[in-house]
Design an enzyme around this catalytic site. Sequence first.
Site, short mmCIF file in Angstrom:
data_model
loop_
_atom_site.label_atom_id
_atom_site.label_comp_id
_atom_site.label_asym_id
_atom_site.label_seq_id
_atom_site.Cartn_x
_atom_site.Cartn_y
_atom_site.Cartn_z
N GLU A 89 0.84 -1.21 0.00
CA GLU A 89 0.00 0.00 0.00
C GLU A 89 0.87 1.26 0.00
O GLU A 89 1.77 1.40 0.82
CB GLU A 89 -0.91 -0.02 1.23
CG GLU A 89 -1.83 1.18 1.35
CD GLU A 89 -2.66 1.17 2.62
OE1 GLU A 89 -3.60 1.98 2.72
OE2 GLU A 89 -2.36 0.36 3.52
N LYS A 105 -9.00 2.80 -3.39
CA LYS A 105 -9.61 2.33 -2.14
C LYS A 105 -10.97 2.97 -1.94
O LYS A 105 -11.13 4.19 -2.08
CB LYS A 105 -8.68 2.66 -0.97
CG LYS A 105 -9.10 2.06 0.36
CD LYS A 105 -8.06 2.37 1.44
CE LYS A 105 -8.41 1.76 2.78
NZ LYS A 105 -7.41 2.11 3.82
N CYS A 108 -5.71 -2.77 2.24
CA CYS A 108 -5.66 -2.72 3.69
C CYS A 108 -7.00 -3.05 4.34
O CYS A 108 -7.44 -4.19 4.35
CB CYS A 108 -5.15 -1.35 4.11
SG CYS A 108 -4.64 -1.25 5.85
#
Length: 516
Positions: A272, A337, A388
């Site tokens: 990430e 995301k 994540c």
Amino acid sequence: MNKHWLLPILSGIFIGTSYIPFPPWASLFCFVPLWLFWMQQTRLKDVIIGGMITSFVFTLIGFNWITYLLHEFAHLPWFFSGVGMLVYALVAHLFVPLAGGLWFWGKQKFNWSEPLSLGLLALITILSEANSFTLFDWNFGYSWYGANIPIFQWAEVIGFSGLSALTLLTNLPLYIAWKNRRQTRGKLIFASVIAGFIVLNMGGLWLKNRLPQPDANVTTLLVQASTDNAEKMAAELGGDSKENILKRYMTLTNQGIDANKNTAIDFAIWPETAFPALLGDSFKTDPYPIALAQFIRERQLPLITGAYSFEETSRLITNSLFVIDKEGSIVQPHYSKTILLAFGEYIPGEQWFPGIRDLLPATGHFARGAGPTTLLTLNDYKLGAQICYEGLFPQFSRELAKLGAQFIVNTTNDSWYGTWQEPYQHLYMTLARGVEFRRPVIRATNTGISTVSLASGEILERSPIHEPWTGVYKVPYLKTPPTSFYQQWFWLIPILLWGTLLVLLGIGAYSRFKHS
């Protein structure tokens, strides 16, 4: 302390010491002391306080990494981080006092019989836990996976949320067994629970052994640079840190290639926001994207990397995941995301009350992605992208499975949380999605734990924590993965739980009407 509160404290200790990284030694009876306490009470106030004590104790034990997070992320002195931890422990798991309060109110209001009251107590606790709001969506099912106890394989059928409900439900017969421990009935109930647990574990082994054999393999190089937070923040402000971070990833990637010269690697993965500059078609002529493209072309090794990008409509930064082919070109579409972290990547309620940002100016302000609406592609691979936090949500991964993802790629940065609990908890919560939908999960992190889990739930070599590291994995997978029962019947357990609650409430209402 007054002995009056020892039972809630005991439940808190049982629950907290059954969370990862501890084994789930008390999960099947952890609520029994609290329920014994609740059954003795005559005042709503004492029921709620007892629930607060239990949740406070188990949060301190099971989630004390919040202290480190506040020190590292919010830059609070250790004393104030400790105070913040105490506040968090008070409010993080209010489902416990809420469940007790709802049950006690209903019992007093409708005068439920003892068997009905016990059934509703267990069911209200389960539903309160399953529907509580929390930033870290933990449940009681993950610990079985953390301890590698075969019962976790049933997640293919009922999900880890279903395993959590089953775990809490088992507290009910063990409560009855304890109350009748001097009688044959109690001993028989206890023996039945033990026998049922053994049967479920045998069934878990059967579920694992019946999985279809993979018909393809992919070989990937995971790169973990262990970049500390100070350097990442400095890179966001410019200066030499960007160049140092990029060089570190390139050097580690070269080392991974050199250490596996006889292995054909299909692609590398950086975690990430590993790439320390903006990435995307709008930035491909910038110095750092040019350097990255040249690096990839020279090695003819495709790369999947986390990076920041830019969303034109909102004019906000995105936390994104890019596929770059062996010629250094970005393969569209990239993924941004979608499930953002509250107070880390957005401020809850800001869209309605913009003035909140003036009070919290340092909080991240990111654009949301479009969700799990498309797969990343590289050659013939179909990759389900998670960044994540998104690995914690089964419905997100279900959508990737419905799109036909052959495996899930999860990139993570857990550098804010220390080395004690959170990296292990987050690891199993992420890899759990692979068990539910029977797909491998490839997880690349900044500071660990980077690894691969197979469709069976087996976890391959794990990276060290907070150390630079590379690892090459040959990952078997199915080109056309079958649909798991949990994927097909995703809402079955919630429907059964809510339906059972309505039936029990109906029985209670009928009984009261009949005797009125």
